[in-house]
Design a protein around this motif. Structure first.
Motif, PDB file in Angstrom:
ATOM      1  N   SER A 128       0.788  -1.225   0.000  1.00  0.00           N
ATOM      2  CA  SER A 128       0.000   0.000   0.000  1.00  0.00           C
ATOM      3  C   SER A 128       0.826   1.284   0.000  1.00  0.00           C
ATOM      4  N   GLN A 129       1.965   1.287  -0.656  1.00  0.00           N
ATOM      5  CA  GLN A 129       2.722   2.525  -0.796  1.00  0.00           C
ATOM      6  C   GLN A 129       1.964   3.447  -1.744  1.00  0.00           C
ATOM      7  N   THR A 130       2.197   4.746  -1.604  1.00  0.00           N
ATOM      8  CA  THR A 130       1.491   5.685  -2.465  1.00  0.00           C
ATOM      9  C   THR A 130       2.005   5.589  -3.900  1.00  0.00           C
ATOM     10  N   CYS A 166       8.681   7.600  -7.721  1.00  0.00           N
ATOM     11  CA  CYS A 166       9.908   8.340  -7.402  1.00  0.00           C
ATOM     12  C   CYS A 166      10.961   7.560  -6.632  1.00  0.00           C
ATOM     13  N   GLU A 167      10.654   6.379  -6.146  1.00  0.00           N
ATOM     14  CA  GLU A 167      11.564   5.682  -5.241  1.00  0.00           C
ATOM     15  C   GLU A 167      12.924   5.345  -5.847  1.00  0.00           C
ATOM     16  N   LEU A 194      16.779  12.660  -5.791  1.00  0.00           N
ATOM     17  CA  LEU A 194      16.024  12.912  -4.564  1.00  0.00           C
ATOM     18  C   LEU A 194      15.871  11.640  -3.762  1.00  0.00           C
ATOM     19  N   THR A 195      15.447  11.832  -2.530  1.00  0.00           N
ATOM     20  CA  THR A 195      15.089  10.704  -1.675  1.00  0.00           C
ATOM     21  C   THR A 195      13.585  10.736  -1.500  1.00  0.00           C
ATOM     22  N   ALA A 196      12.932   9.633  -1.817  1.00  0.00           N
ATOM     23  CA  ALA A 196      11.480   9.528  -1.664  1.00  0.00           C
ATOM     24  C   ALA A 196      11.170   8.714  -0.414  1.00  0.00           C
ATOM     25  N   MET A 218       6.965  12.022   0.889  1.00  0.00           N
ATOM     26  CA  MET A 218       7.908  13.125   1.039  1.00  0.00           C
ATOM     27  C   MET A 218       9.025  12.957   0.019  1.00  0.00           C
ATOM     28  N   LEU A 219       9.316  14.054  -0.707  1.00  0.00           N
ATOM     29  CA  LEU A 219      10.376  14.062  -1.704  1.00  0.00           C
ATOM     30  C   LEU A 219      11.434  15.069  -1.273  1.00  0.00           C
TER      31      LEU A 219
END
Length: 175
Positions: A32-34, A40-41, A46-48, A66-67
């Motif tokens: 159930s991750q968004t 973006c992971e 960036l770090t997601a 959060m990004l």
């Protein structure tokens, strides 16, 4: 001049809380991750992060994506990608500063890069998420599953509190 990251007591507390949250929620996160987190992971600029069932008030919990951009240049690209309307000079001026300013707007639940506009009827709450942009960090935080007017009010009250208490939001500071 080399810029080095450092951790203050709030960052350390947040990272510890985040680690505990991930351990406790690990079984549910697999399925159930968004959607935004999944997109973006694997990015290297960036770090997601995905936090599920984050408690806002009482029994109100929301999912958060959060990004966190790696550099101010990455922050500028991220702001452009999400159509925040911020010019590069503004982003560079506030990135890494002491200013705790937060920009907030409604976005579509299924397309967080598109501005939602105004809520005209109660059923609109099911179609929106709330985007926060932290000027000094270039961080984008999306609050998902708003769903009702009452939940929206509580999330907005949380944001008002975050302006005077920025440590309740993720805080990664650069020296």
């Amino acid at each position: 001049m080399i810029m080095k990251p450092y951790a203050n007591k709030y960052t350390v507390r947040f990272v510890a809380l985040l680690a505990i949250s991930f351990v406790l929620l690990l079984p549910t996160m697999v399925c159930s991750q968004t959607k935004l987190y999944k997109e973006c992971e694997h990015r290297t600029d960036l770090t997601a992060m995905c936090i599920l069932n984050y408690p806002i008030y009482d029994s109100v919990k929301v999912d958060i994506t959060m990004l966190v951009p790696n550099t101010k240049e990455d922050a500028a690209k991220l702001a452009e990608e999400f159509n925040l309307g911020l010019d590069k000079d503004t982003i560079f001026r506030y990135y890494g500063s002491e200013m705790n300013g937060i920009y907030k707007r409604l976005v579509y639940k299924n397309n967080t890069k598109e501005k939602f506009g105004y809520i005209s009827n109660p059923s609109d709450y099911k179609d929106v998420s709330i985007l926060l942009y932290k000027y000094n960090l270039g961080v984008i935080v999306i609050f998902h599953n708003i769903d009702t007017k009452e939940r929206n009010r509580k999330v907005n009250r949380f944001f008002i509190e975050a302006v005077s208490n920025p440590e309740i939001l993720p805080n990664i500071e650069m020296e």
